[in-house]
Design an enzyme around this catalytic site. Structure first.
Site, PDB file in Angstrom:
ATOM      1  N   ASP A   9      -8.643   4.760   8.018  1.00 34.97           N
ATOM      2  CA  ASP A   9      -8.026   5.656   7.016  1.00 34.97           C
ATOM      3  C   ASP A   9      -7.968   4.885   5.691  1.00 34.97           C
ATOM      4  O   ASP A   9      -6.921   4.605   5.167  1.00 34.97           O
ATOM      5  CB  ASP A   9      -6.627   6.123   7.465  1.00 34.97           C
ATOM      6  CG  ASP A   9      -5.641   4.989   7.672  1.00 34.97           C
ATOM      7  OD1 ASP A   9      -6.066   3.870   8.054  1.00 34.97           O
ATOM      8  OD2 ASP A   9      -4.433   5.184   7.424  1.00 34.97           O
ATOM      9  N   ASP A  14      -8.004  -1.406   5.343  1.00 32.16           N
ATOM     10  CA  ASP A  14      -9.152  -0.819   6.057  1.00 32.16           C
ATOM     11  C   ASP A  14     -10.451  -1.255   5.366  1.00 32.16           C
ATOM     12  O   ASP A  14     -11.457  -1.519   6.044  1.00 32.16           O
ATOM     13  CB  ASP A  14      -9.096   0.711   6.031  1.00 32.16           C
ATOM     14  CG  ASP A  14      -7.801   1.262   6.566  1.00 32.16           C
ATOM     15  OD1 ASP A  14      -7.782   1.782   7.680  1.00 32.16           O
ATOM     16  OD2 ASP A  14      -6.778   1.162   5.850  1.00 32.16           O
ATOM     17  N   VAL A 132      -8.097   1.624  13.430  1.00 29.41           N
ATOM     18  CA  VAL A 132      -7.114   0.987  12.548  1.00 29.41           C
ATOM     19  C   VAL A 132      -6.414   2.015  11.651  1.00 29.41           C
ATOM     20  O   VAL A 132      -5.879   1.662  10.605  1.00 29.41           O
ATOM     21  CB  VAL A 132      -7.780  -0.143  11.717  1.00 29.41           C
ATOM     22  CG1 VAL A 132      -8.313  -1.232  12.611  1.00 29.41           C
ATOM     23  CG2 VAL A 132      -8.882   0.395  10.811  1.00 29.41           C
ATOM     24  N   HIS A 250      -3.539  -6.084   7.915  1.00 32.72           N
ATOM     25  CA  HIS A 250      -3.454  -5.621   9.308  1.00 32.72           C
ATOM     26  C   HIS A 250      -4.805  -5.329   9.966  1.00 32.72           C
ATOM     27  O   HIS A 250      -5.140  -5.862  11.017  1.00 32.72           O
ATOM     28  CB  HIS A 250      -2.626  -4.331   9.378  1.00 32.72           C
ATOM     29  CG  HIS A 250      -1.364  -4.344   8.611  1.00 32.72           C
ATOM     30  ND1 HIS A 250      -0.201  -4.904   9.092  1.00 32.72           N
ATOM     31  CD2 HIS A 250      -1.053  -3.860   7.378  1.00 32.72           C
ATOM     32  CE1 HIS A 250       0.763  -4.753   8.216  1.00 32.72           C
ATOM     33  NE2 HIS A 250       0.281  -4.131   7.156  1.00 32.72           N
ATOM     34  N   ASP A 251      -5.556  -4.421   9.320  1.00 30.27           N
ATOM     35  CA  ASP A 251      -6.735  -3.853   9.987  1.00 30.27           C
ATOM     36  C   ASP A 251      -7.837  -4.891  10.200  1.00 30.27           C
ATOM     37  O   ASP A 251      -8.595  -4.823  11.173  1.00 30.27           O
ATOM     38  CB  ASP A 251      -7.264  -2.665   9.175  1.00 30.27           C
ATOM     39  CG  ASP A 251      -6.228  -1.551   9.084  1.00 30.27           C
ATOM     40  OD1 ASP A 251      -5.227  -1.617   9.815  1.00 30.27           O
ATOM     41  OD2 ASP A 251      -6.435  -0.624   8.290  1.00 30.27           O
TER      42      ASP A 251
HETATM   43  C1  BDR Z   1      -1.226   0.218   9.043  1.00 28.38           C
HETATM   44  O1  BDR Z   1      -0.811   1.232   8.136  1.00 28.38           O
HETATM   45  C2  BDR Z   1      -1.734   1.390   7.116  1.00 28.38           C
HETATM   46  O2  BDR Z   1      -1.116   1.528   5.892  1.00 28.38           O
HETATM   47  C3  BDR Z   1      -2.637   0.183   7.163  1.00 28.38           C
HETATM   48  O3  BDR Z   1      -3.936   0.517   6.748  1.00 28.38           O
HETATM   49  C4  BDR Z   1      -2.588  -0.267   8.593  1.00 28.38           C
HETATM   50  O4  BDR Z   1      -3.593   0.341   9.351  1.00 28.38           O
HETATM   51  C5  BDR Z   1      -0.152  -0.836   9.074  1.00 28.38           C
HETATM   52  O5  BDR Z   1       1.037  -0.290   9.515  1.00 28.38           O
HETATM   53 CA    CA Z   2      -5.415   1.584   8.300  1.00 29.29          CA
END
Ligand code: BDR
Ligand code: CA
Length: 323
Positions: A9, A14, A132, A250-251
């Protein structure tokens, strides 16, 4: 090379995840599915196309679900105009569009969910998924054709949290956006490696690494450096890490786990479920780390920590590459 499908997303982290996957010599990215999440699916698809074109890749992009499965049907459960819902808190972290040229390429005609079903059913069970964003596309695909579950080699998920949350006091963003989808996927029975906030926060990347990437000539390194700086500002406004010179990506950690599991630490095989009850814990991942429920079988390999040094190195080496 490990065959993978990405579900995103896009979103700033991402974008880094996509570049890491496409540029990795270990991964063969068959396609990228987009979904509503950080922004509406129109934006996340356009952002995905921008990244793919920017790094000179020709990986096909499939546009996926515009809305979560059911969460917005219950009045008051969610202000689920997907775009407006997150605007205030997260706009600095992601922005509406990535800061690179508009795309001139287009997404494929087939929708992400049917492409996913067809591709997995036609496969020899050797494709892994890296999801993700909210899990809407995959949950829809599992409902349409449960046969895909046995065809997935490994499913890497960035989502949920044990002790860490980010969008409500109980829930992580991806699971919260579509709790039913998260519940379906987590309980599906396929082999799951879950990369929750506990791991991604522990794996926060430092601004020093961004500076190093800025010096590189590859487009992937340059864009990543800019996005890390953008994220750092956003996080320091919205949800500062203990060390405010670091920020989670994160991703990209989930993508790196598909390349080398050693980027993760303290991986446990436990039972995880997702609350989709519509109350104050809506979207919470309930992680039975202490094995309180003796009846519940383990269903998820969950990382409670990260090896940040290994993660940063892998990220930097990969992003210096070109297509
Ligand atoms: C997740 O939320 C999104 O904003 C980021 O892309 C990640 O996948 C982290 O909580
Ligand atoms: Ca994401």
């Amino acid at each position: 090379m490990k065959k993978i499908i990405l579900d995103v997303d896009t979103g700033s982290d991402d974008a880094i995840a996509i570049m890491t996957a496409v540029l990795s010599p270990e991964l063969d990215v068959l396609g990228i599915c987009t979904v509503n999440g950080n922004r509406c699916v129109e934006n996340t698809t356009e952002n995905t196309l921008r990244v793919v074109e920017y790094i000179g890749s020709n990986v096909p992009v499939y546009k996926g679900c515009a809305l979560p499965m059911v969460v917005s049907l219950t009045k008051g459960r969610r202000e689920c105009v997907p775009f407006e819902g997150q605007k205030n808190k997260k706009e600095d972290v992601h922005g509406d569009y990535l800061p690179i040229p508009e795309s001139t390429i287009t997404y494929e005609k087939e929708c992400a969910v049917s492409w996913l079903v067809k591709t997995l059913m036609d496969s020899d069970g050797d494709i892994s998924l890296i999801d993700v964003g909210p899990l809407t596309n995959l949950a829809m695909a599992m409902r349409i054709q449960p046969g895909i579950i046995d065809k997935i080699d490994t499913l890497y998920i960035m989502g949920g949290g044990w002790r860490e949350q980010n969008i409500t006091p109980a829930a992580e963003f991806n699971f919260w956006i579509d709790p039913e989808a998260a519940k379906i996927v987590i309980n599906s029975g396929c082999k799951i490696v879950m990369v929750p906030l506990d791991a991604t926060h522990a794996g926060a990347i430092s601004i020093k690494d961004a500076m190093e990437l800025r010096e590189e000539s590859s487009p992937g390194a340059k864009l990543t450096a800019a996005l890390i700086e953008q994220r750092l500002k956003g996080y320091n406004n919205w949800q500062p890490m203990q060390d405010q010179t670091t920020v989670p990506i994160h991703d990209a950690l989930a993508v790196c786990a598909a390349i080398d599991m050693d980027v993760l630490a303290d991986v446990r095989y436990i039972h995880v479920d997702v609350d989709a009850g519509g109350g104050i814990c809506d979207g919470q991942s309930v992680c039975d780390v202490e094995h309180k429920d003796k009846e519940a079988e383990p269903n998820v390999h969950i990382a409670l920590n990260a090896n940040v040094g290994r993660f940063a190195e892998l990220l930097k080496t990969t992003l210096k590459r070109t297509v």
